[in-house]
Each structure stands twice: as structure tokens, then as C-alpha cells.
Design a protein around this motif. Sequence first.
Motif, PDB file in Angstrom:
ATOM      1  N   THR A   6       0.840  -1.201   0.000  1.00 40.43           N
ATOM      2  CA  THR A   6       0.000   0.000   0.000  1.00 40.43           C
ATOM      3  C   THR A   6       0.871   1.246   0.000  1.00 40.43           C
ATOM      4  N   HIS A   7       1.899   1.270   0.838  1.00 38.30           N
ATOM      5  CA  HIS A   7       2.789   2.429   0.927  1.00 38.30           C
ATOM      6  C   HIS A   7       3.497   2.676  -0.404  1.00 38.30           C
ATOM      7  N   VAL A   8       4.031   1.634  -1.008  1.00 39.62           N
ATOM      8  CA  VAL A   8       4.741   1.777  -2.286  1.00 39.62           C
ATOM      9  C   VAL A   8       3.791   2.301  -3.352  1.00 39.62           C
ATOM     10  N   ARG A   9       2.618   1.721  -3.438  1.00 41.14           N
ATOM     11  CA  ARG A   9       1.666   2.161  -4.464  1.00 41.14           C
ATOM     12  C   ARG A   9       1.179   3.577  -4.203  1.00 41.14           C
ATOM     13  N   VAL A  70      12.099  -8.948 -19.104  1.00 45.63           N
ATOM     14  CA  VAL A  70      10.886  -8.866 -18.298  1.00 45.63           C
ATOM     15  C   VAL A  70      11.011  -7.661 -17.381  1.00 45.63           C
ATOM     16  N   GLY A  71       9.974  -6.861 -17.321  1.00 46.54           N
ATOM     17  CA  GLY A  71       9.908  -5.753 -16.381  1.00 46.54           C
ATOM     18  C   GLY A  71       8.812  -6.033 -15.372  1.00 46.54           C
ATOM     19  N   ALA A  72       9.157  -6.043 -14.090  1.00 45.43           N
ATOM     20  CA  ALA A  72       8.171  -6.320 -13.044  1.00 45.43           C
ATOM     21  C   ALA A  72       8.054  -5.113 -12.122  1.00 45.43           C
ATOM     22  N   ASP A  73       6.830  -4.747 -11.807  1.00 41.22           N
ATOM     23  CA  ASP A  73       6.596  -3.639 -10.888  1.00 41.22           C
ATOM     24  C   ASP A  73       5.310  -3.896 -10.112  1.00 41.22           C
ATOM     25  N   LEU A  74       5.265  -3.306  -8.931  1.00 41.43           N
ATOM     26  CA  LEU A  74       4.138  -3.482  -8.018  1.00 41.43           C
ATOM     27  C   LEU A  74       3.015  -2.481  -8.275  1.00 41.43           C
ATOM     28  N   LEU A 120      12.417  -1.868  -0.508  1.00 39.98           N
ATOM     29  CA  LEU A 120      12.190  -3.264  -0.144  1.00 39.98           C
ATOM     30  C   LEU A 120      11.801  -3.371   1.331  1.00 39.98           C
ATOM     31  N   PRO A 121      10.691  -4.031   1.641  1.00 45.47           N
ATOM     32  CA  PRO A 121      10.264  -4.152   3.031  1.00 45.47           C
ATOM     33  C   PRO A 121      11.157  -5.078   3.853  1.00 45.47           C
ATOM     34  N   ASP A 122      11.735  -6.089   3.227  1.00 45.68           N
ATOM     35  CA  ASP A 122      12.615  -7.051   3.900  1.00 45.68           C
ATOM     36  C   ASP A 122      13.798  -7.297   2.960  1.00 45.68           C
TER      37      ASP A 122
END
Length: 199
Positions: A6-9, A70-74, A120-122
Motif C-alpha cells: 500500500t505504501h509503495v503504491r 521482463v519488467g516487473a513492478d508493483l 524493499l520491506p525485507d
Amino acid sequence: MSDDHTHVREFFTPRAADWDSRFPDDGPAYAAAVAELGLREGGRVLDAGCGTGRALPSLRGAVGPSGVVVGADLTPAMLEAAVRAGRDRDGRLLLADVAALPLRSGSLDAVFAAGLVAHLPDPARNLRELARVVRAGGTLALFHPIGRAALAARQGRGITPDDLRAEPNLRPLLARSGWRLTSYVDEDARFLALAVRED
């Protein structure tokens, strides 16, 4: 959706539409960092946390038409901006969390990650997930188009000793996560840490 997601978005969604125009001069720095990954024709590479896909054209150029990009995003809005910019022609875009990638173990030659570590959270667990999807001997580039001091100044703060990107912090973090740091540059003009996937 977790609080971290939620924070990242919440951070990136309102910035997606004008992200590229806010940083119009970053292209050469991205291209230079991609070149240092040492990708070959036919290679397989992930842009982790790809945002608007600014690295995708350089990654495609490095692996050629027979390679896999490949491009990955949240954040959906960032991927939508990548599509509007036509960067989906350079790689497959995935709405995905780098903490749980929908990719086979050892299926990639390299990971490119621009500005990712701070979000990154972890970090240790998340970097282990990036290691999982890369073959032994594959590479990781942690990149930012400006260095730590310049970024801190842009954000109105100073560098702190607990900054994950500081070499004394980053080297053991990578080691715990299946990577060996091989090169570290932190200049005003760029930050680039290269690592190799250990066996």
C-alpha cells in the motif's frame, strides 16, 4: 495487500504520469549501467521494480531480439506509463512483487534494479528472491542515476550510517542473500553496485 505494498503504491501512483519528465536526462546513465551488466545476445534479464520501464530499451538492445526481457513492478500506474511510452515493445511487463516473483528458479542471467533497494520491506529476503530466479554466476545491478549524497540532498536530508546502499551495509546484506559484491561506485553522477550470484 500488505501495508508495504500500500505504501509503495501510494507513493508511486500519483507520480507515474510525469515520472519520466521529472528525470529527463537519466537515459545515458541507465544505458551505461545496463552495459556494465555484461549481458549477451540471447540473454534473459529482469528489470525488478521497472517503474515506467526506462531501462527496458537498453536491456533489449543488450540481449537482442532472441533474448528475454521482463519488467516487473508493483504499481499498475507505473506499468501503464511504460505502455504509454511504448516500452512494452522492449520487454514483457508483469504486475508482480519482487518478494514473490512468478518466475522459475535459475531462469534468468541477470537482474537490473534501479532505485529498488530503498523500497524493499525485507531487503535480505527480497534480495534472496532475486537470487532465486538467477542462475549461478548470473549478475545483479543495483543502480540509481545519482549517487547517495546527491539523492539525499535532493530529498533535503543527509546520508545516514544505516543507509542500505552504503558499502559496509550492502556487502554483508548481499552476502546473506546469495550474492557477492564485485563492484561498487557511489559518485554524484551515479550509484552502481554489481554482484554475482553465488553457487
